[in-house]
Design a protein around this motif. Structure first.
Motif, PDB file in Angstrom:
ATOM      1  N   GLU A 190       0.865  -1.183   0.000  1.00  0.00           N
ATOM      2  CA  GLU A 190       0.000   0.000   0.000  1.00  0.00           C
ATOM      3  C   GLU A 190       0.900   1.231   0.000  1.00  0.00           C
ATOM      4  O   GLU A 190       1.474   1.602   1.019  1.00  0.00           O
ATOM      5  N   GLY A 191       1.049   1.842  -1.170  1.00  0.00           N
ATOM      6  CA  GLY A 191       1.937   2.997  -1.276  1.00  0.00           C
ATOM      7  C   GLY A 191       3.374   2.595  -1.041  1.00  0.00           C
ATOM      8  O   GLY A 191       3.912   1.693  -1.684  1.00  0.00           O
ATOM      9  N   GLU A 192       4.005   3.213  -0.063  1.00  0.00           N
ATOM     10  CA  GLU A 192       5.401   2.925   0.251  1.00  0.00           C
ATOM     11  C   GLU A 192       5.548   1.852   1.330  1.00  0.00           C
ATOM     12  O   GLU A 192       6.663   1.528   1.734  1.00  0.00           O
ATOM     13  N   HIS A 193       4.440   1.342   1.815  1.00  0.00           N
ATOM     14  CA  HIS A 193       4.483   0.371   2.911  1.00  0.00           C
ATOM     15  C   HIS A 193       3.979  -1.005   2.462  1.00  0.00           C
ATOM     16  O   HIS A 193       3.242  -1.132   1.485  1.00  0.00           O
ATOM     17  N   PHE A 194       4.394  -2.014   3.221  1.00  0.00           N
ATOM     18  CA  PHE A 194       3.895  -3.377   3.045  1.00  0.00           C
ATOM     19  C   PHE A 194       3.045  -3.721   4.267  1.00  0.00           C
ATOM     20  O   PHE A 194       3.485  -3.536   5.411  1.00  0.00           O
ATOM     21  N   GLU A 195       1.837  -4.197   4.017  1.00  0.00           N
ATOM     22  CA  GLU A 195       0.910  -4.482   5.106  1.00  0.00           C
ATOM     23  C   GLU A 195       0.486  -5.940   5.090  1.00  0.00           C
ATOM     24  O   GLU A 195       0.465  -6.582   4.032  1.00  0.00           O
ATOM     25  N   VAL A 196       0.148  -6.438   6.281  1.00  0.00           N
ATOM     26  CA  VAL A 196      -0.381  -7.788   6.432  1.00  0.00           C
ATOM     27  C   VAL A 196      -1.882  -7.666   6.615  1.00  0.00           C
ATOM     28  O   VAL A 196      -2.349  -7.000   7.553  1.00  0.00           O
ATOM     29  N   LEU A 197      -2.640  -8.281   5.705  1.00  0.00           N
ATOM     30  CA  LEU A 197      -4.090  -8.155   5.757  1.00  0.00           C
ATOM     31  C   LEU A 197      -4.653  -8.672   7.079  1.00  0.00           C
ATOM     32  O   LEU A 197      -4.112  -9.589   7.692  1.00  0.00           O
ATOM     33  N   ASN A 198      -5.760  -8.075   7.498  1.00  0.00           N
ATOM     34  CA  ASN A 198      -6.477  -8.478   8.718  1.00  0.00           C
ATOM     35  C   ASN A 198      -5.590  -8.424   9.958  1.00  0.00           C
ATOM     36  O   ASN A 198      -5.693  -9.259  10.860  1.00  0.00           O
ATOM     37  N   SER A 199      -4.686  -7.454   9.967  1.00  0.00           N
ATOM     38  CA  SER A 199      -3.814  -7.251  11.135  1.00  0.00           C
ATOM     39  C   SER A 199      -3.357  -5.798  11.137  1.00  0.00           C
ATOM     40  O   SER A 199      -3.645  -5.030  10.211  1.00  0.00           O
ATOM     41  N   ASN A 200      -2.621  -5.436  12.184  1.00  0.00           N
ATOM     42  CA  ASN A 200      -2.059  -4.091  12.274  1.00  0.00           C
ATOM     43  C   ASN A 200      -0.582  -4.077  11.895  1.00  0.00           C
ATOM     44  O   ASN A 200       0.118  -3.094  12.164  1.00  0.00           O
ATOM     45  N   ILE A 201      -0.109  -5.133  11.266  1.00  0.00           N
ATOM     46  CA  ILE A 201       1.313  -5.264  10.957  1.00  0.00           C
ATOM     47  C   ILE A 201       1.617  -4.555   9.643  1.00  0.00           C
ATOM     48  O   ILE A 201       0.954  -4.794   8.630  1.00  0.00           O
ATOM     49  N   ARG A 202       2.619  -3.679   9.653  1.00  0.00           N
ATOM     50  CA  ARG A 202       3.042  -3.004   8.435  1.00  0.00           C
ATOM     51  C   ARG A 202       4.541  -2.723   8.502  1.00  0.00           C
ATOM     52  O   ARG A 202       5.112  -2.599   9.581  1.00  0.00           O
ATOM     53  N   PHE A 203       5.157  -2.647   7.338  1.00  0.00           N
ATOM     54  CA  PHE A 203       6.603  -2.463   7.257  1.00  0.00           C
ATOM     55  C   PHE A 203       6.934  -1.418   6.187  1.00  0.00           C
ATOM     56  O   PHE A 203       6.262  -1.333   5.159  1.00  0.00           O
ATOM     57  N   THR A 204       8.007  -0.679   6.448  1.00  0.00           N
ATOM     58  CA  THR A 204       8.641   0.050   5.366  1.00  0.00           C
ATOM     59  C   THR A 204       9.499  -0.940   4.594  1.00  0.00           C
ATOM     60  O   THR A 204       9.690  -2.088   5.020  1.00  0.00           O
ATOM     61  N   ASN A 205      10.052  -0.491   3.490  1.00  0.00           N
ATOM     62  CA  ASN A 205      10.927  -1.358   2.704  1.00  0.00           C
ATOM     63  C   ASN A 205      12.098  -1.859   3.542  1.00  0.00           C
ATOM     64  O   ASN A 205      12.411  -3.047   3.549  1.00  0.00           O
ATOM     65  N   GLN A 206      12.708  -0.971   4.273  1.00  0.00           N
ATOM     66  CA  GLN A 206      13.872  -1.331   5.096  1.00  0.00           C
ATOM     67  C   GLN A 206      13.453  -2.259   6.231  1.00  0.00           C
ATOM     68  O   GLN A 206      14.159  -3.233   6.549  1.00  0.00           O
ATOM     69  N   GLU A 207      12.321  -1.977   6.850  1.00  0.00           N
ATOM     70  CA  GLU A 207      11.833  -2.829   7.945  1.00  0.00           C
ATOM     71  C   GLU A 207      11.491  -4.235   7.452  1.00  0.00           C
ATOM     72  O   GLU A 207      11.725  -5.228   8.154  1.00  0.00           O
ATOM     73  N   LEU A 208      10.962  -4.304   6.235  1.00  0.00           N
ATOM     74  CA  LEU A 208      10.622  -5.613   5.667  1.00  0.00           C
ATOM     75  C   LEU A 208      11.876  -6.460   5.467  1.00  0.00           C
ATOM     76  O   LEU A 208      11.903  -7.639   5.835  1.00  0.00           O
ATOM     77  N   GLU A 209      12.913  -5.874   4.901  1.00  0.00           N
ATOM     78  CA  GLU A 209      14.155  -6.609   4.689  1.00  0.00           C
ATOM     79  C   GLU A 209      14.737  -7.079   6.019  1.00  0.00           C
ATOM     80  O   GLU A 209      15.229  -8.212   6.119  1.00  0.00           O
ATOM     81  N   LYS A 210      14.690  -6.232   7.039  1.00  0.00           N
ATOM     82  CA  LYS A 210      15.186  -6.602   8.366  1.00  0.00           C
ATOM     83  C   LYS A 210      14.370  -7.744   8.961  1.00  0.00           C
ATOM     84  O   LYS A 210      14.919  -8.684   9.554  1.00  0.00           O
ATOM     85  N   GLU A 211      13.049  -7.706   8.755  1.00  0.00           N
ATOM     86  CA  GLU A 211      12.176  -8.772   9.271  1.00  0.00           C
ATOM     87  C   GLU A 211      12.483 -10.100   8.591  1.00  0.00           C
ATOM     88  O   GLU A 211      12.508 -11.165   9.240  1.00  0.00           O
ATOM     89  N   ILE A 212      12.740 -10.059   7.292  1.00  0.00           N
ATOM     90  CA  ILE A 212      13.083 -11.293   6.571  1.00  0.00           C
ATOM     91  C   ILE A 212      14.411 -11.847   7.061  1.00  0.00           C
ATOM     92  O   ILE A 212      14.565 -13.061   7.242  1.00  0.00           O
ATOM     93  N   ASP A 213      15.378 -10.971   7.293  1.00  0.00           N
ATOM     94  CA  ASP A 213      16.684 -11.421   7.791  1.00  0.00           C
ATOM     95  C   ASP A 213      16.580 -12.045   9.171  1.00  0.00           C
ATOM     96  O   ASP A 213      17.195 -13.087   9.454  1.00  0.00           O
TER      97      ASP A 213
END
Length: 533
Positions: free
Chosen positions: A295-318
């Motif tokens: 959604e725009g510049e963020h990545f969101e998890v449907l049916n939750s309050n979880i969202r990431f920026t691009n940098q946060e997403l890469e860190k979460e995957i690592d």
């Protein structure tokens, strides 16, 4: 058992795309890499690039088979020997996969695994300098509980009713006792029933999760043949795949390549099986498996309050790769990335959807496996087999529509001529004369004469149908037997393998049932196998 093999086209249960693939139709060649033949395997072996971390794979599998608190696995030494073989560069896997259906679900669950085992034996005979290990990939991250929570055995449905969420492999099975008792009750006490009751009792009564229960059950049935069961819901294995996860979520490559392939296939008249999304990964925790969307510049998890920026997403995957679960179009790539795999064995619909995926494999530089249609089988009891023989039926006829089969049988056995084709040919000659005479009198009368001819043809057809119907009454007892045969071996007018559970076959034959399947199935012949006593 005896085996009779027939072409898949003769059964009427398999798609045109699948039979085109088996027949090596040129238009499909660009959607796979190697033919499902020994020559095809030779080509893949010559060019194979293994991305799997073999030592890590062996370590993870060893730990999964020896979880603290779980009962000791049957045939563990045989399985462990194959796990250790995976460390060797000359060892390759032959993989099949399926959901965690309770009590294995329908018969084809077993047929997939038997095909993998038999193919490994055929490849070892063809390539004696290599080792081949059969693998069952548990779809432990799947979340479609309604597809796996039941089985049909002896025309009775056993269903596990539970409110659940998240990945099915992580489901607790503490409420499974009622289903287990129902299943054991249907097995009864005769022949090999106590043996199977003990296996399923330990599987579902002494394990905490559905994945662990399924591993035990499958291993009890197939461990002696060296089958390895893998649960890829593991953070270490996903860490190996983390680079692809990042790129695909951020760049959305799989969506682009699979959509392009799907369009090309559709232009060939192929009904594509899966529809890729822009992001083909779920976010996974113990009680959550939801789609990731941008959604725009963020990545969101449907049916939750979880969202990431691009940098946060890469860190979460690592840091938490286990929280990223591939969907149906990326799971095959994950599988091929972490296994030294040569072939995937699937059903007809699976083979078709794999054809949509090759371009994405090419983009990421991951070898596309040989696609093998699993063996299909129809098991006919001794009593039913005797009826089939007495009725003078052959294997291919059993797949015909019941009414057509009855009509054929009556025509073959009647002492009367039930066809009016000869009479109609004579009437056609008369009508040609009539139309010629009418044309001479008035050219506009031609259509009227043709209309009369069409009405008479319809009447003749109806009369022929009535003749057959009247004669069928004379063979009512025999035709009821045909109906009974069809109802038994094609429950709900579907293939037996897509409905009936293996349980009662195991009760009758025990482990010999699986031995016979392995003996009689031929994965590289691509024929439907009718098995009879």
């Amino acid at each position: 058992m005896d085996a009779t093999c027939i072409d898949y086209q003769q059964t009427g249960y398999f798609s045109r795309t699948l039979t085109d693939y088996l027949d090596d139709v040129p238009e499909l060649k660009s959607f796979y890499s190697y033919r499902p033949t020994l020559k095809g395997f030779a080509g893949l072996l010559e060019n194979k690039t293994v991305t799997a971390n073999r030592s890590l794979l062996a370590q993870v599998l060893t730990e999964q088979y020896s979880k603290p608190g779980n009962p000791e696995m049957p045939h563990l030494s045989t399985v462990q020997a194959n796990i250790d073989l995976l460390k060797d560069d000359n060892t390759f896997t032959i993989t099949t996969g399926h959901q965690l259906n309770v009590f294995t679900g329908p018969l084809y669950f077993l047929y997939k695994i038997v095909t993998a085992i038999k193919l490994c034996r055929q490849l070892e005979a063809g390539f004696p300098d290599k080792k081949f290990v059969p693998v069952y990939w548990m779809a432990s991250e799947d979340h479609d509980f309604a597809e796996i929570n039941y089985t049909n055995i002896g025309q009775k449905k056993i269903q596990w009713n539970e409110a659940v969420s998240g990945a099915t492999g992580r489901l607790a099975i503490k409420t499974f006792r009622e289903c287990l008792n129902q299943y054991k009750g249907i097995l009864g006490l005769d022949n090999h029933a106590p043996e199977l009751a003990q296996i399923v009792g330990t599987a579902y009564g002494s394990h905490k999760t559905l994945a662990d229960a399924t591993r035990y059950l499958v291993n009890a049935l197939f461990g002696q043949y060296g089958l390895i069961v893998i649960d890829a819901d593991d953070s270490r294995l996903k860490q190996e795949f983390a680079g692809v996860i990042k790129r695909d979520i951020i760049e959305q490559n799989s969506y682009k390549h699979i959509m392009a392939s799907s369009e090309l296939l559709q232009n060939l008249g192929v009904h594509t099986q899966v529809n890729p999304r822009e992001i083909n990964f779920f976010y996974l925790t113990d009680n959550l498996r939801e789609r990731i969307v941008q959604e725009g510049e963020h990545f969101e998890v449907l049916n939750s309050n979880i969202r990431f920026t691009n940098q946060e997403l890469e860190k979460e995957i690592d840091e938490h790769p286990d929280r990223f679960s591939p969907n149906v179009v990326m799971r095959p790539m994950y599988q091929e990335y972490i296994l030294p795999n040569l072939a995937y064995i699937g059903g007809g619909a699976e083979i078709v959807y794999w054809l949509q995926l090759k371009a994405n494999f090419d983009f990421y530089g991951i070898d596309f496996p040989v696609l093998i249609l699993r063996n299909s089988g129809l098991v006919i009891r001794k009593e039913t087999s005797a009826k089939v023989q007495k009725m003078g039926l052959v294997a291919a006829q059993l797949f015909e529509d019941a009414d057509n089969l009855k009509n054929e049988w009556v025509r073959k056995h009647t002492q009367h001529d039930l066809s009016l084709k000869e009479e109609w040919r004579e009437l056609q000659c008369i009508f040609e004369k009539l139309k010629l005479r009418a044309h001479k009198i008035d050219p506009t009368l031609g259509p009227s004469a043709s209309a009369v001819q069409a009405r008479l043809k319809h009447a003749i057809n109806n009369l022929e149908t009535k003749l057959i119907k009247a004669e069928k009454r004379n063979y009512e007892t025999h035709l009821r037997q045909i109906e009974a045969i069809k109802q038994e071996i094609f429950p709900k007018n579907s293939l037996q393998e897509r409905s009936e559970n293996f349980g009662l076959f195991y009760v009758k034959w025990g482990q010999v049932f699986i031995d016979e399947l392995i003996r009689l199935f031929n994965p590289l012949e691509f024929k439907f196998t009718v098995l009879s006593e």
